[in-house]
Design an enzyme around this catalytic site. Structure first.
Site, short mmCIF file in Angstrom:
data_model
loop_
_atom_site.label_atom_id
_atom_site.label_comp_id
_atom_site.label_asym_id
_atom_site.label_seq_id
_atom_site.Cartn_x
_atom_site.Cartn_y
_atom_site.Cartn_z
N ARG A 184 0.79 -1.31 0.00
CA ARG A 184 -0.13 -0.17 0.12
C ARG A 184 1.01 1.53 0.03
O ARG A 184 0.51 2.25 0.44
CB ARG A 184 -0.96 0.07 1.14
CG ARG A 184 -1.88 -1.22 0.84
CD ARG A 184 -2.81 -1.07 -0.13
NE ARG A 184 -4.00 -2.08 -0.04
CZ ARG A 184 -3.78 -3.34 -0.75
NH1 ARG A 184 -2.50 -3.50 -1.14
NH2 ARG A 184 -4.54 -4.19 -0.62
N SER A 233 -11.01 1.00 2.63
CA SER A 233 -10.37 0.54 3.79
C SER A 233 -9.57 1.76 4.79
O SER A 233 -9.04 2.60 4.00
CB SER A 233 -9.09 -0.38 3.56
OG SER A 233 -9.96 -1.58 2.94
N GLU A 303 -4.73 4.19 5.94
CA GLU A 303 -4.78 4.08 4.61
C GLU A 303 -5.28 5.18 3.72
O GLU A 303 -5.03 5.48 2.63
CB GLU A 303 -5.37 2.64 4.07
CG GLU A 303 -5.17 2.13 2.75
CD GLU A 303 -5.73 0.83 2.33
OE1 GLU A 303 -6.33 0.44 1.43
OE2 GLU A 303 -5.30 -0.05 3.28
#
Length: 323
Positions: A184, A233, A303
């Site tokens: 990520r 998320s 995130e």
């Protein structure tokens, strides 16, 4: 407190640089209109370039002392209530959303292309391996920046090269290795604005690809609050665990602060139940981080990208100041 006149003053100062540009400039632009959370303050200036040439001309003309941020389709973005100082560039689907097949198993996709459209184009071209984009609620620019992934596949597994412009309007072409991908995260310079990228999959039967896309969609509809005002998320998965498990263990499933809530359906999804402010959402997120750290010692990392200034008297400290 927001400062609604910042944009008008900045536009007056920068007026000459917009002469000859074909894009759309909006002073004091309400960012809650373009973020999926439907919350947050205003951007001093929002510029939506008509195309690549228009963006390059804008970047070359923009003074170095004017802060610049780039946003995509707003799915993974939380804007604070005090707004964003300086200029915000938003790439439009019209100017940066083209998708074309450039080889037997390759697609070229603009940074403003929705991930789902890339998956659909791959299906039409009988290109396998890009089905995972069918389950990611965002755009290609964001996927490139954060190495978006789902169902065991990540952007880094399919990217061949990325084209970008820097803060001065110079062109850069980055290889997969140049992007410096990890979980990520991309190691590419923060000032790069991705304009398009080339992806490579593999030859596959459309029936197989469609089945994979259907499986992705079924998973999303079953476990994620996809019809809510959410940013996807909220936190990255920690090593050897899942963010939702740690949140659940800390008793934060369904936790509500103001108009913000950790989804009872999937507790790593934060939702705006109606009238949440940017403060509500970020305060909820930091409350969850603090409780998880206290419960299990795990330190969750955001995130969701958070931008802008806090409103006066509404500052949210990381882990609520417990660090």
């Amino acid at each position: 407190m927001q400062h609604p006149q910042h944009g008008a003053k900045l536009l007056e100062t920068l007026g000459p640089i917009f002469e000859g540009l074909r894009g759309r400039v909006t002073p004091d632009a309400p960012m809650d209109k373009i973020t999926w959370f439907r919350a947050g303050g205003t951007a001093d200036l929002l510029f939506q370039p008509a195309d690549w040439d228009d963006l390059a001309a804008f970047l070359k003309a923009l003074p170095e002392d004017v802060p610049l941020m780039v946003v995509g389709i707003g799915s993974n973005l939380l804007v604070r209530d005090g707004g964003i100082r300086g200029a915000v560039v938003r790439l439009s689907a019209k100017g940066f959303g083209d998708i074309e097949q450039v080889g037997e198993t390759r697609l070229k996709a603009g940074a403003a292309s929705p991930d789902k459209r890339v998956a659909a184009a791959a299906l039409d071209a009988s290109i396998g391996g890009l089905h995972f984009y069918h389950g990611i609620p965002g755009g290609i620019g964001g996927a490139l920046r954060m190495n978006a992934g789902a169902n065991g596949v990540e952007t880094k597994d399919r990217v061949v090269e990325v084209h970008a412009l820097d803060r001065q309007g110079n062109v850069h072409v980055l290889s997969n290795a140049d992007m410096g991908y990890s979980y990520r995260h991309s190691g590419a310079a923060d000032d790069l604005i991705f304009t398009h990228a080339i992806f490579e999959g593999y030859a596959a039967d459309q029936t197989v690809i469609r089945a994979e896309m259907d499986a992705v969609q079924h998973h999303r509809e079953t476990v994620q609050p996809i019809r809510e005002k959410t940013g996807g998320s909220t936190f990255k998965n920690p090593p050897d665990s899942s963010a939702w498990k740690e949140i659940d263990r800390a008793g934060c499933r369904g936790l509500t602060i103001g108009g913000a809530q950790m989804s009872p359906m999937h507790c790593n999804f934060m939702i705006n139940t109606g009238q949440a402010s940017g403060y509500d959402l970020e305060f909820l997120g930091e409350t969850v981080r603090a409780r998880v750290a206290q419960t299990s010692g795990v330190r969750l990392h955001w995130e969701i990208r958070r931008l802008g200034e806090f409103a006066d008297g509404r500052v949210v400290k990381p882990f609520l100041g417990a660090e």
